[in-house]
Design a protein around this motif. Structure first.
Motif, PDB file in Angstrom:
ATOM      1  N   CYS A   1      -9.479   8.498  -4.271  1.00 28.32           N
ATOM      2  CA  CYS A   1      -8.889   9.429  -3.297  1.00 28.32           C
ATOM      3  C   CYS A   1      -8.676  10.773  -3.968  1.00 28.32           C
ATOM      4  O   CYS A   1      -7.876  10.909  -4.893  1.00 28.32           O
ATOM      5  CB  CYS A   1      -7.564   8.879  -2.763  1.00 28.32           C
ATOM      6  SG  CYS A   1      -6.772  10.035  -1.628  1.00 28.32           S
TER       7      CYS A   1
ATOM      8  N   ASP B   1      -5.109  12.158  -3.937  1.00 26.52           N
ATOM      9  CA  ASP B   1      -4.289  11.540  -4.985  1.00 26.52           C
ATOM     10  C   ASP B   1      -4.520  12.282  -6.313  1.00 26.52           C
ATOM     11  O   ASP B   1      -3.581  12.619  -7.036  1.00 26.52           O
ATOM     12  CB  ASP B   1      -4.679  10.050  -5.095  1.00 26.52           C
ATOM     13  CG  ASP B   1      -3.747   9.249  -6.004  1.00 26.52           C
ATOM     14  OD1 ASP B   1      -3.018   9.855  -6.796  1.00 26.52           O
ATOM     15  OD2 ASP B   1      -3.771   8.010  -5.925  1.00 26.52           O
TER      16      ASP B   1
ATOM     17  N   MET C   1      -8.772  13.128   1.775  1.00 29.33           N
ATOM     18  CA  MET C   1      -7.911  11.954   1.760  1.00 29.33           C
ATOM     19  C   MET C   1      -8.769  10.707   2.013  1.00 29.33           C
ATOM     20  O   MET C   1      -9.684  10.761   2.820  1.00 29.33           O
ATOM     21  CB  MET C   1      -6.854  12.044   2.871  1.00 29.33           C
ATOM     22  CG  MET C   1      -5.842  13.144   2.634  1.00 29.33           C
ATOM     23  SD  MET C   1      -4.936  13.567   4.122  1.00 29.33           S
ATOM     24  CE  MET C   1      -3.847  12.206   4.278  1.00 29.33           C
TER      25      MET C   1
ATOM     26  N   ILE D   1      -7.250   3.467   1.531  1.00 32.55           N
ATOM     27  CA  ILE D   1      -6.678   2.822   0.346  1.00 32.55           C
ATOM     28  C   ILE D   1      -5.189   3.156   0.150  1.00 32.55           C
ATOM     29  O   ILE D   1      -4.632   2.965  -0.933  1.00 32.55           O
ATOM     30  CB  ILE D   1      -7.467   3.169  -0.933  1.00 32.55           C
ATOM     31  CG1 ILE D   1      -7.467   4.685  -1.171  1.00 32.55           C
ATOM     32  CG2 ILE D   1      -8.876   2.648  -0.894  1.00 32.55           C
ATOM     33  CD1 ILE D   1      -7.178   5.003  -2.601  1.00 32.55           C
ATOM     34  N   CYS D   2      -4.554   3.665   1.209  1.00 33.33           N
ATOM     35  CA  CYS D   2      -3.123   4.039   1.065  1.00 33.33           C
ATOM     36  C   CYS D   2      -2.263   2.828   0.680  1.00 33.33           C
ATOM     37  O   CYS D   2      -1.197   3.000   0.097  1.00 33.33           O
ATOM     38  CB  CYS D   2      -2.597   4.661   2.348  1.00 33.33           C
ATOM     39  SG  CYS D   2      -3.452   6.170   2.798  1.00 33.33           S
TER      40      CYS D   2
ATOM     41  N   CYS E   1       0.811   3.775  -1.579  1.00 30.17           N
ATOM     42  CA  CYS E   1       0.443   4.727  -2.630  1.00 30.17           C
ATOM     43  C   CYS E   1       1.672   5.563  -2.973  1.00 30.17           C
ATOM     44  O   CYS E   1       2.509   5.847  -2.129  1.00 30.17           O
ATOM     45  CB  CYS E   1      -0.676   5.613  -2.079  1.00 30.17           C
ATOM     46  SG  CYS E   1      -0.914   7.164  -2.937  1.00 30.17           S
TER      47      CYS E   1
ATOM     48  N   PHE F   1       2.304   8.387  -0.602  1.00 27.38           N
ATOM     49  CA  PHE F   1       2.302   8.121   0.839  1.00 27.38           C
ATOM     50  C   PHE F   1       3.310   9.013   1.584  1.00 27.38           C
ATOM     51  O   PHE F   1       2.973   9.582   2.625  1.00 27.38           O
ATOM     52  CB  PHE F   1       2.584   6.633   1.088  1.00 27.38           C
ATOM     53  CG  PHE F   1       2.364   6.227   2.500  1.00 27.38           C
ATOM     54  CD1 PHE F   1       1.086   6.149   3.039  1.00 27.38           C
ATOM     55  CD2 PHE F   1       3.443   5.955   3.320  1.00 27.38           C
ATOM     56  CE1 PHE F   1       0.893   5.787   4.355  1.00 27.38           C
ATOM     57  CE2 PHE F   1       3.260   5.595   4.637  1.00 27.38           C
ATOM     58  CZ  PHE F   1       1.983   5.511   5.155  1.00 27.38           C
TER      59      PHE F   1
ATOM     60  N   CYS G   1       1.692  12.443   2.161  1.00 26.55           N
ATOM     61  CA  CYS G   1       0.570  12.461   3.103  1.00 26.55           C
ATOM     62  C   CYS G   1       1.044  12.199   4.530  1.00 26.55           C
ATOM     63  O   CYS G   1       0.613  12.868   5.468  1.00 26.55           O
ATOM     64  CB  CYS G   1      -0.492  11.442   2.689  1.00 26.55           C
ATOM     65  SG  CYS G   1      -1.295  11.900   1.152  1.00 26.55           S
TER      66      CYS G   1
HETATM   67  S1  SF4 Z   1      -1.345   8.197   0.556  1.00 23.65           S
HETATM   68 FE1  SF4 Z   1      -3.461   7.672   0.958  1.00 23.65          FE
HETATM   69  S2  SF4 Z   1      -4.460   9.607   1.400  1.00 23.65           S
HETATM   70 FE2  SF4 Z   1      -2.520  10.095   0.436  1.00 23.65          FE
HETATM   71  S3  SF4 Z   1      -3.000  10.312  -1.714  1.00 23.65           S
HETATM   72 FE3  SF4 Z   1      -2.396   8.200  -1.402  1.00 23.65          FE
HETATM   73  S4  SF4 Z   1      -4.297   7.103  -1.033  1.00 23.65           S
HETATM   74 FE4  SF4 Z   1      -4.716   9.267  -0.758  1.00 23.65          FE
END
Ligand code: SF4
Length: 356
Positions: free
Chosen positions: A21, A24, A304, A308-309, A316, A319, A322
């Motif tokens: 990502c 990320d 993004m 895979i969040c 993540c 999260f 985002c």
């Molecule tokens: S939350 Fe999802 S989109 Fe945002 S950085 Fe993490 S993996 Fe990427």
């Protein structure tokens, strides 16, 4: 000696992040954001790595000092002190207490399982830095260079191997089947070969399982009374022999954990030879990733990957950012700016410095 000067470092971790990502990557490796509260799941693994670092450093010092076996009685108490110091709030914090128990048992049973090694320890927590070459032209990148740190470098039957420590929730067939595809190990082996001018035969995976056993918490007086009342309702005699369940004493829990670690599935060792053909694929992939990274930097576009969040069954670390649409208040309240590569020291020693 290679001097990176104004080049930007990339690491295995940063490239893997970029692959998964780009957003990320931007937040972590460009803006240097770190959650104010670090993941507790990762912390236990860090402590176990710290134990093994101390253990193998002592072994190396004993081997290079010609003292034969190391003096375990002098080394082991210091490592238990390190574990104790890593969980300072264990009397008040249940999570810390559980991980403290786990770390002590994992280390104690590890040194029981492997009291002797069939390898010599050459280096522990060895850092490297190397140019990244274009596989087609042989020219070095003028933007990026590679940095990294390996858990240990050892010699076994006359050949160099990386010793790679891993902590795993489950050590099963599918976990072990994936090990030969480990991008990180191939990358480390390739660059360490360059850095030290040696040939690395493969990797010894040193996997330690994380037991899921929980300490019995017992019942509060209220919970016990509610349970007792229900039993009395169902009782034909109007009596019950139910007793309040008391918390499991620390010693009993520690003994249950130790028993679990003496079973067959909590440790795994396997030496694996790395086919030389994997290096070709790897260098091409790294060069390609660096080109993509250059484009992302130039255009300031960091896509993004929302698929895979929730990788690894947890959100993540970014999260909240985002999902809030990059709300600056979320960044201010939940994150701090830290070093970009905290696992690496400011600079890796040169090969000459290491061997003088
Ligand atoms: S939350 Fe999802 S989109 Fe945002 S950085 Fe993490 S993996 Fe990427």
């Amino acid at each position: 000696m290679f001097d990176p000067q104004d080049l930007t470092p990339v690491t295995c971790s940063s490239l893997k992040t970029f692959k998964l990502c780009r957003k990320d990557y931007l937040l972590r490796f460009v803006r240097g954001l770190r959650p104010l509260t670090e993941s507790e799941a990762l912390y236990l693994g860090t402590v176990i790595h710290g134990c093994l670092e101390r253990w193998y450093l002592a072994m190396r010092n004993a081997q290079t000092g010609g003292r034969g076996g190391m003096d375990k009685d002098a080394v082991v108490p210091g490592i238990f002190d390190y574990i104790d110091a890593s969980f300072p709030d264990r009397e008040r914090d249940e999570r810390q207490k559980r991980d403290w128990h786990l770390a002590r048992t994992m280390f104690a049973e590890y040194i029981e399982r492997y009291p002797f090694e069939d390898f010599e320890v050459v280096e522990v927590e060895l850092q490297f830095q190397c140019p990244i070459f274009n596989p087609d032209t042989g020219a070095a990148s003028r933007t990026f260079y590679m940095r990294g740190k390996v858990d240990a470098l050892v010699v076994r039957e006359g050949e160099y191997f990386l010793l790679e420590h891993k902590t795993a929730s489950v050590i099963n067939e599918s976990y072990l089947e994936k090990l030969p595809l480990d991008f990180q190990v191939t990358l480390y082996a390739h660059y360490l070969e360059q850095y030290m001018n040696i040939r690395i035969a493969g990797v010894i995976y040193n996997v330690i399982g994380k037991a899921r056993l929980q300490q019995g918490m017992g019942e509060t007086e209220e919970v016990f009374e509610a349970r007792r009342a229900k039993l009395l309702e169902k009782s034909k005699t109007g009596k019950t022999t139910a007793k309040r369940q008391m918390p499991e004493p620390d010693e009993e829990y520690a003994a249950r954990l130790a028993e679990k670690y003496r079973g067959p599935d909590m440790f795994h060792r396997s030496p694996l030879y790395i086919p030389r053909s994997q290096y070709e694929t790897l260098t091409a992939e790294i060069w390609e990733l660096c080109q993509q990274l250059l484009i992302a930097r130039r255009t300031n576009r960091w896509y993004m990957n929302t698929d895979i969040c929730f990788l690894y069954n947890r959100p993540c670390r970014f999260f909240p950012i985002c999902v809030s649409g990059d709300n600056p208040n979320v960044v201010d309240n939940k994150y701090r700016v830290g070093p970009i590569h905290p696992e690496l020291d400011e600079s890796a020693p040169s090969r000459d410095e290491m061997f003088t």
